[in-house]
Design a protein around this motif. Structure first.
Motif, PDB file in Angstrom:
ATOM      1  N   TYR A 147     118.264  43.108   2.589  1.00  5.89           N
ATOM      2  CA  TYR A 147     117.530  43.938   3.535  1.00  5.89           C
ATOM      3  C   TYR A 147     117.745  43.454   4.967  1.00  5.89           C
ATOM      4  O   TYR A 147     118.276  42.362   5.191  1.00  5.89           O
ATOM      5  N   HIS A 148     117.291  44.270   5.908  1.00  2.00           N
ATOM      6  CA  HIS A 148     117.408  43.951   7.332  1.00  2.00           C
ATOM      7  C   HIS A 148     116.024  43.962   7.964  1.00  2.00           C
ATOM      8  O   HIS A 148     115.214  44.842   7.672  1.00  2.00           O
ATOM      9  N   ASP A 149     115.763  43.015   8.844  1.00  2.98           N
ATOM     10  CA  ASP A 149     114.588  43.128   9.695  1.00  2.98           C
ATOM     11  C   ASP A 149     114.898  44.131  10.802  1.00  2.98           C
ATOM     12  O   ASP A 149     116.029  44.203  11.292  1.00  2.98           O
ATOM     13  N   VAL A 150     113.876  44.892  11.182  1.00  6.34           N
ATOM     14  CA  VAL A 150     114.070  45.931  12.192  1.00  6.34           C
ATOM     15  C   VAL A 150     112.916  45.902  13.186  1.00  6.34           C
ATOM     16  O   VAL A 150     111.871  45.287  12.946  1.00  6.34           O
ATOM     17  N   ALA A 151     113.109  46.570  14.291  1.00  6.33           N
ATOM     18  CA  ALA A 151     112.028  46.873  15.229  1.00  6.33           C
ATOM     19  C   ALA A 151     112.163  48.344  15.585  1.00  6.33           C
ATOM     20  O   ALA A 151     113.226  48.780  16.040  1.00  6.33           O
ATOM     21  N   SER A 152     111.098  49.094  15.360  1.00  2.00           N
ATOM     22  CA  SER A 152     111.184  50.538  15.553  1.00  2.00           C
ATOM     23  C   SER A 152     109.985  51.042  16.336  1.00  2.00           C
ATOM     24  O   SER A 152     108.868  50.541  16.181  1.00  2.00           O
ATOM     25  N   ALA A 153     110.239  52.029  17.175  1.00  2.00           N
ATOM     26  CA  ALA A 153     109.156  52.815  17.772  1.00  2.00           C
ATOM     27  C   ALA A 153     109.144  54.158  17.047  1.00  2.00           C
ATOM     28  O   ALA A 153     110.086  54.941  17.151  1.00  2.00           O
ATOM     29  N   TYR A 154     108.109  54.368  16.258  1.00  2.00           N
ATOM     30  CA  TYR A 154     107.962  55.599  15.482  1.00  2.00           C
ATOM     31  C   TYR A 154     107.110  56.601  16.249  1.00  2.00           C
ATOM     32  O   TYR A 154     106.141  56.223  16.908  1.00  2.00           O
ATOM     33  N   GLN A 155     107.441  57.879  16.103  1.00  2.00           N
ATOM     34  CA  GLN A 155     106.532  58.926  16.560  1.00  2.00           C
ATOM     35  C   GLN A 155     106.440  60.010  15.493  1.00  2.00           C
ATOM     36  O   GLN A 155     107.463  60.529  15.028  1.00  2.00           O
ATOM     37  N   ALA A 156     105.210  60.316  15.077  1.00  2.00           N
ATOM     38  CA  ALA A 156     104.982  61.404  14.127  1.00  2.00           C
ATOM     39  C   ALA A 156     105.084  62.729  14.862  1.00  2.00           C
ATOM     40  O   ALA A 156     104.531  62.881  15.959  1.00  2.00           O
ATOM     41  N   VAL A 157     105.797  63.676  14.262  1.00  2.00           N
ATOM     42  CA  VAL A 157     106.043  64.957  14.930  1.00  2.00           C
ATOM     43  C   VAL A 157     105.580  66.119  14.053  1.00  2.00           C
ATOM     44  O   VAL A 157     105.348  65.973  12.848  1.00  2.00           O
ATOM     45  N   SER A 158     105.488  67.285  14.675  1.00  2.00           N
ATOM     46  CA  SER A 158     104.846  68.458  14.079  1.00  2.00           C
ATOM     47  C   SER A 158     105.750  69.206  13.103  1.00  2.00           C
ATOM     48  O   SER A 158     105.882  70.434  13.165  1.00  2.00           O
ATOM     49  N   LEU A 159     106.334  68.465  12.194  1.00  2.00           N
ATOM     50  CA  LEU A 159     107.078  69.030  11.071  1.00  2.00           C
ATOM     51  C   LEU A 159     106.479  68.369   9.842  1.00  2.00           C
ATOM     52  O   LEU A 159     106.558  67.146   9.701  1.00  2.00           O
ATOM     53  N   TYR A 160     105.843  69.168   8.977  1.00  2.00           N
ATOM     54  CA  TYR A 160     104.927  68.611   7.981  1.00  2.00           C
ATOM     55  C   TYR A 160     105.375  68.849   6.547  1.00  2.00           C
ATOM     56  O   TYR A 160     106.007  69.854   6.231  1.00  2.00           O
ATOM     57  N   GLU A 161     104.961  67.920   5.691  1.00  2.00           N
ATOM     58  CA  GLU A 161     105.009  68.082   4.249  1.00  2.00           C
ATOM     59  C   GLU A 161     103.591  68.389   3.780  1.00  2.00           C
ATOM     60  O   GLU A 161     102.618  67.797   4.283  1.00  2.00           O
TER      61      GLU A 161
END
Length: 308
Positions: free
Chosen positions: A32-46
């Motif tokens: 596996y890899h360590d990561v750094a992420s900036a996530y943003q939830a967007v208006s496309l839904y399940e």
């Protein structure tokens, strides 16, 4: 905790996500890899509906190509439901009805959103009242993106991406996403990144991956122009190498008014940042006229929630 029946059917909606910034460290001994992420939830839904059943079953439909989505115990939402049942000692099962709108294997976390929705839906259906902290513990056992689909909003993820801290994001950010007809395997993209780094003798710094301060400043200011200067995805080179045709679409979007474009997560979905809703609509029209599927979405939005 009570297992009292709350309702016969529960509907939960969970968002897809974009990685506004994604730095990938070197491969670890476990692969596996360590990561750094900036996530943003967007208006496309399940959307996931959960109803009482004797066993664990699932049906899948949606506005996206669902070929290849497993409809058995390999499905991440079914695994999520089983985790909740195991956690509370529930002896019955559940039927999950999943309606997908997030591109499959597209780097937007659709399967993770399904799993997050299933956790919340089963918790409500069975009256478990596990609470946010316990649901997040279960989510972290299912994959790096599942905890964020629970949380929603904007967040920084470190470690494998599942060590989350909320990030302040002012206002609204508008995006145009362009799905691809054929998905990409996340493990394959990571493996190809390792190959490219070895071929070009690109080592990592050895320090833990981190999100650039400029990303956080732009989010706090609600400034898409500033954000465009800092968005980055280390997996993009590998995704473009595996799917060279994506490059021309990236270039078209950036020529057509996008502030910036990037591969979302492991791809192959492309995300274009726009300055405002009107600019996003114009870009969507331009890309659609070029024969591409283009969707206007915005963020941040809430994570997995029960709908009445």
């Amino acid at each position: 905790m009570s297992e009292a029946v709350v309702t016969d059917r529960v509907h939960v909606r969970a968002p897809g996500k974009l990685n506004l910034f994604f730095e990938v460290g070197g491969v670890q001994d476990d692969g596996y890899h360590d990561v750094a992420s900036a996530y943003q939830a967007v208006s496309l839904y399940e959307s996931v509906w959960a109803s009482h059943a004797d066993d664990f079953t699932v049906t899948i439909s949606g506005s996206v190509d669902i070929e290849g989505v497993p409809a058995d115990d390999r499905n991440l939402a079914v695994r999520a439901a089983r985790l909740v049942a195991q956690r509370i000692g529930h002896s019955g099962g559940v039927h999950l009805d999943i309606v997908k709108s997030v591109p499959v294997a597209g780097g937007m976390g659709g399967g993770s959103a399904d799993a997050a929705a299933a956790l919340v839906a089963c918790d409500a259906l069975w009256g478990a009242e596990l609470g946010s902290s316990e649901l997040h513990k279960l989510a972290s056992r299912l994959g790096a993106d599942v905890p964020f689909a629970l949380m929603g909003g904007t967040a920084i993820g470190t470690g494998r991406g599942d060590q989350l801290s909320p990030a302040l994001a002012k206002g609204r950010f508008d995006w145009v996403v362009v799905p691809s007809a054929e998905g990409l395997s996340t493990p394959e993209v990571y493996a190809h990144l390792d190959v490219l780094r070895a071929q070009h003798d690109i080592g990592t710094t050895g320090s833990a991956p981190a999100v650039e301060p400029g990303v956080l400043h732009a989010l706090r200011a609600g400034d898409p122009v500033a954000l465009a200067e800092h968005i980055r995805n280390d997996l993009q080179a590998a995704a473009l190498s595996l799917r060279p045709g994506l490059r021309s679409t990236l270039e078209l979007g950036e020529r057509s008014g996008a502030l910036a474009g990037l591969v979302s997560g492991s791809g192959p979905t492309l995300a274009f940042l726009a300055g405002d809703p009107e600019s996003a609509l114009e870009l969507q029209v331009t890309l659609s006229a070029a024969g591409l599927e283009a969707l206007h979405v915005h963020g941040p939005v809430a994570g997995a929630r029960v709908l009445s």
